[in-house]
Design an enzyme around this catalytic site. Structure first.
Site, PDB file in Angstrom:
ATOM      1  N   HIS A   1      -5.774  -1.124   8.076  1.00 30.71           N
ATOM      2  CA  HIS A   1      -4.393  -0.443   8.211  1.00 30.71           C
ATOM      3  C   HIS A   1      -4.454  -0.370  10.003  1.00 30.71           C
ATOM      4  O   HIS A   1      -4.965   0.619  10.382  1.00 30.71           O
ATOM      5  CB  HIS A   1      -4.346   0.714   7.700  1.00 30.71           C
ATOM      6  CG  HIS A   1      -3.177   1.313   7.519  1.00 30.71           C
ATOM      7  ND1 HIS A   1      -2.066   0.896   8.400  1.00 30.71           N
ATOM      8  CD2 HIS A   1      -2.622   2.333   6.800  1.00 30.71           C
ATOM      9  CE1 HIS A   1      -0.995   1.717   8.102  1.00 30.71           C
ATOM     10  NE2 HIS A   1      -1.380   2.531   7.225  1.00 30.71           N
TER      11      HIS A   1
ATOM     12  N   TYR B   1      -1.379   5.077  13.229  1.00 32.10           N
ATOM     13  CA  TYR B   1      -2.801   5.582  12.883  1.00 32.10           C
ATOM     14  C   TYR B   1      -3.824   5.383  13.982  1.00 32.10           C
ATOM     15  O   TYR B   1      -3.437   4.625  14.843  1.00 32.10           O
ATOM     16  CB  TYR B   1      -3.083   5.357  11.272  1.00 32.10           C
ATOM     17  CG  TYR B   1      -2.085   5.954  10.508  1.00 32.10           C
ATOM     18  CD1 TYR B   1      -1.954   7.431  10.392  1.00 32.10           C
ATOM     19  CD2 TYR B   1      -1.216   5.378   9.754  1.00 32.10           C
ATOM     20  CE1 TYR B   1      -1.118   7.942   9.618  1.00 32.10           C
ATOM     21  CE2 TYR B   1      -0.272   5.891   8.756  1.00 32.10           C
ATOM     22  CZ  TYR B   1      -0.098   7.392   8.999  1.00 32.10           C
ATOM     23  OH  TYR B   1       0.923   8.042   8.298  1.00 32.10           O
TER      24      TYR B   1
ATOM     25  N   PRO C   1       0.882  -1.230   0.204  1.00 36.39           N
ATOM     26  CA  PRO C   1       0.029   0.065   0.064  1.00 36.39           C
ATOM     27  C   PRO C   1       0.920   1.200   0.167  1.00 36.39           C
ATOM     28  O   PRO C   1       1.656   1.263   1.054  1.00 36.39           O
ATOM     29  CB  PRO C   1      -0.795  -0.167   1.297  1.00 36.39           C
ATOM     30  CG  PRO C   1      -0.046  -0.955   2.107  1.00 36.39           C
ATOM     31  CD  PRO C   1       0.730  -2.063   1.447  1.00 36.39           C
TER      32      PRO C   1
ATOM     33  N   HIS D   1       1.676   1.894  11.896  1.00 40.22           N
ATOM     34  CA  HIS D   1       2.410   2.962  11.577  1.00 40.22           C
ATOM     35  C   HIS D   1       1.677   4.260  12.519  1.00 40.22           C
ATOM     36  O   HIS D   1       1.605   5.309  11.937  1.00 40.22           O
ATOM     37  CB  HIS D   1       2.123   3.158  10.172  1.00 40.22           C
ATOM     38  CG  HIS D   1       3.140   2.526   9.096  1.00 40.22           C
ATOM     39  ND1 HIS D   1       2.712   2.069   7.934  1.00 40.22           N
ATOM     40  CD2 HIS D   1       4.208   1.572   9.539  1.00 40.22           C
ATOM     41  CE1 HIS D   1       3.898   1.320   7.376  1.00 40.22           C
ATOM     42  NE2 HIS D   1       4.405   1.065   8.370  1.00 40.22           N
TER      43      HIS D   1
HETATM   44  C1  FMN Z   1       5.534   6.703  -0.993  1.00 38.70           C
HETATM   45  C2  FMN Z   1       5.157   5.642   0.394  1.00 38.70           C
HETATM   46  C3  FMN Z   1       3.991   5.645   0.508  1.00 38.70           C
HETATM   47  C4  FMN Z   1       3.408   4.820   1.545  1.00 38.70           C
HETATM   48  N1  FMN Z   1       2.071   4.649   2.015  1.00 38.70           N
HETATM   49  C5  FMN Z   1       1.592   3.809   2.920  1.00 38.70           C
HETATM   50  C6  FMN Z   1       0.150   3.618   2.936  1.00 38.70           C
HETATM   51  O1  FMN Z   1      -0.537   4.155   2.355  1.00 38.70           O
HETATM   52  N2  FMN Z   1      -0.143   2.298   4.132  1.00 38.70           N
HETATM   53  C7  FMN Z   1       0.847   1.981   4.582  1.00 38.70           C
HETATM   54  O2  FMN Z   1       0.475   0.856   5.215  1.00 38.70           O
HETATM   55  N3  FMN Z   1       2.251   2.019   4.341  1.00 38.70           N
HETATM   56  C8  FMN Z   1       2.690   2.831   3.464  1.00 38.70           C
HETATM   57  N4  FMN Z   1       3.961   3.008   3.317  1.00 38.70           N
HETATM   58  C9  FMN Z   1       4.793   2.019   3.781  1.00 38.70           C
HETATM   59  C10 FMN Z   1       5.119   0.946   2.728  1.00 38.70           C
HETATM   60  O3  FMN Z   1       4.034   0.301   2.458  1.00 38.70           O
HETATM   61  C11 FMN Z   1       6.279  -0.039   3.044  1.00 38.70           C
HETATM   62  O4  FMN Z   1       5.800  -0.791   4.343  1.00 38.70           O
HETATM   63  C12 FMN Z   1       7.530   0.695   3.451  1.00 38.70           C
HETATM   64  O5  FMN Z   1       7.770   1.464   2.169  1.00 38.70           O
HETATM   65  C13 FMN Z   1       8.677  -0.376   3.609  1.00 38.70           C
HETATM   66  O6  FMN Z   1       8.713  -1.131   2.372  1.00 38.70           O
HETATM   67  P1  FMN Z   1       9.839  -1.111   1.197  1.00 38.70           P
HETATM   68  O7  FMN Z   1      10.998  -1.121   2.227  1.00 38.70           O
HETATM   69  O8  FMN Z   1       9.632  -2.225   0.268  1.00 38.70           O
HETATM   70  O9  FMN Z   1       9.761   0.208   0.661  1.00 38.70           O
HETATM   71  C14 FMN Z   1       4.425   4.052   2.202  1.00 38.70           C
HETATM   72  C15 FMN Z   1       5.647   4.140   1.981  1.00 38.70           C
HETATM   73  C16 FMN Z   1       6.104   5.097   0.866  1.00 38.70           C
HETATM   74  C17 FMN Z   1       7.525   4.838   0.501  1.00 38.70           C
END
Ligand code: FMN
Length: 370
Positions: A181, A186, A29, A184
């Site tokens: 969700h 929320y 997400p 994080h």
């Molecule tokens: C641009 C961006 C937007 C994100 N938006 C969400 C979100 O909407 N919901 C959520 O649970 N985590 C969100 N995250 C966290 C990611 O889902 C993910 O857990 C985090 O980037 C770590 O994974 P990665 O190392 O593969 O990037 C976001 C992260 C990034 C970079």
């Protein structure tokens, strides 16, 4: 005849409940702040369909359950008819390419300010503990948070019901299921974590009480759309948004064990090494005890690359691996993993801008580079 490249663990099929996945590389997400006025936009059709592969699982960006749920500009919602209708062509495009699509539903709680709230009211939370102003995820804007108002106990069923209705609406929009969700910092996390939750009623104090709100939502959503369409995301070890817990192992284990009762499809956990949203650091903690305790499918996220993801599957530490930034920047990520091809680099500066193309649908595919 040329020898076929050996199949890597990430590209083996997996049966996620009734969904037959052809591989285990999942789109995380990702909030992109391009849903003007909280309504999903036509440019999301291209964005999600670019990241769809036949038999691949995608989790849509965090999507608000009600008009008190928002905390960032231009994030989508799913509480109005207009929003549900706007999601439909996006979901259809993913299905047309054979993808399985879950909607992540959230309520930001105190990670908001009165500008995002109906009639300028205070944001809602488990407590009235304010959040200090923070540099936003884009790295430069400072987010100001209005001190929240502690939900009265008799108001809680209303929020649970908002999650239930949002799940119903997600199914109406065509989604295959929802991810609650609970990570994080929320609203759901604000109930679970003792750094925030200072309640003295049945929603505060003991672990059982702090997790009650999350589990009531799981139950309501499961009853509404079927537990076989429900996942939850949790980040017991994270302390984003001043939502840390004094005993994250106990919290993660308690949730993993309690979720078994509802027989939901999956539990999606954020690796302890994700200390901040964007950086990984070494951590002595592990998700393996939660993986062992939870009886459904397990998803992990946080700092994974191809090698690390393959290892996690080969060692049975997870069923699926979720990719955020790498998938954001590589619309054909499963194919690149298959070919062990080089990856596009992500550009943090365009993660959260409102441009409908730039940093959104203009990351090149492999064939464009060749
Ligand atoms: C641009 C961006 C937007 C994100 N938006 C969400 C979100 O909407 N919901 C959520 O649970 N985590 C969100 N995250 C966290 C990611 O889902 C993910 O857990 C985090 O980037 C770590 O994974 P990665 O190392 O593969 O990037 C976001 C992260 C990034 C970079």
């Amino acid at each position: 005849m040329a020898a076929e490249a050996p199949t890597i663990p990430l590209l083996t099929p997996y049966k996620l409940g009734k969904f037959n996945l052809s591989h285990r590389v999942v789109l995380a997400p990702l909030m992109r702040q391009r849903s003007y006025g909280n309504v999903p936009q036509p440019h999301a059709i291209l964005y999600y369909s670019q990241r769809t592969s036949k038999g691949g699982l995608l989790i849509a960006e965090a999507t608000g359950v009600s008009n008190t749920a928002q905390g960032y500009a231009d994030t989508p919602g799913i509480w109005t008819k207009e929003q549900v209708e706007a999601w439909k062509p996006i979901v259809d495009a993913v299905h047309a390419k054979g993808g399985v699509f879950f909607c992540q539903i959230w309520h930001t709680g105190r990670v908001s300010n009165q500008g995002f709230q109906p009639s300028g009211q205070a944001p809602l939370s488990s407590s009235d503990r304010p959040l200090t102003p923070q540099i936003q995820a884009n790295g430069f804007n400072v987010a100001d948070f209005t001190p929240p108002r502690r939900l009265r106990i008799e108001e809680i069923p209303q929020i649970v019901n908002d999650f239930r209705l949002a799940a119903r609406n997600a199914i109406e929009a065509g989604f295959d299921g929802v991810e609650i969700h609970g990570a994080h910092g929320y609203l759901i996390d604000q109930f679970m974590k003792d750094q925030v939750n200072d309640r003295t009623d049945q929603y505060g104090g003991s672990l059982e009480n702090r997790c009650r709100f999350a589990l009531e939502i799981v139950e309501a959503v499961s009853n509404e759309i079927g537990a076989d369409r429900v996942g939850i995301r949790l980040s017991p070890f994270a302390d984003y948004m001043e939502s840390g817990d004094s005993n994250p192992e106990a919290l993660g284990l308690y949730m993993a064990e309690s979720l078994n009762k509802y027989k939901i499809l999956y539990c999606h956990m954020v690796e302890p090494r994700m200390k901040t949203l964007g950086e990984k650091s070494e951590s002595p903690h592990s998700l393996v005890p939660m993986r062992k305790a939870f009886k459904g499918s397990f998803l992990v996220v946080g700092g994974y690359d191809r090698e690390d993801g393959n290892r996690a599957i080969a060692e049975n530490r997870t069923d699926l691996v979720v990719y955020g930034r790498l998938f954001l920047a590589n619309p054909d990520l499963p194919k690149r993993f298959k070919l062990n091809a080089p990856l596009n680099k992500y550009n943090r500066d365009t993660f959260y801008i409102s441009d409908p193309i730039l940093g959104y649908t203009d990351y090149p595919f492999l064939e464009d580079i060749a």
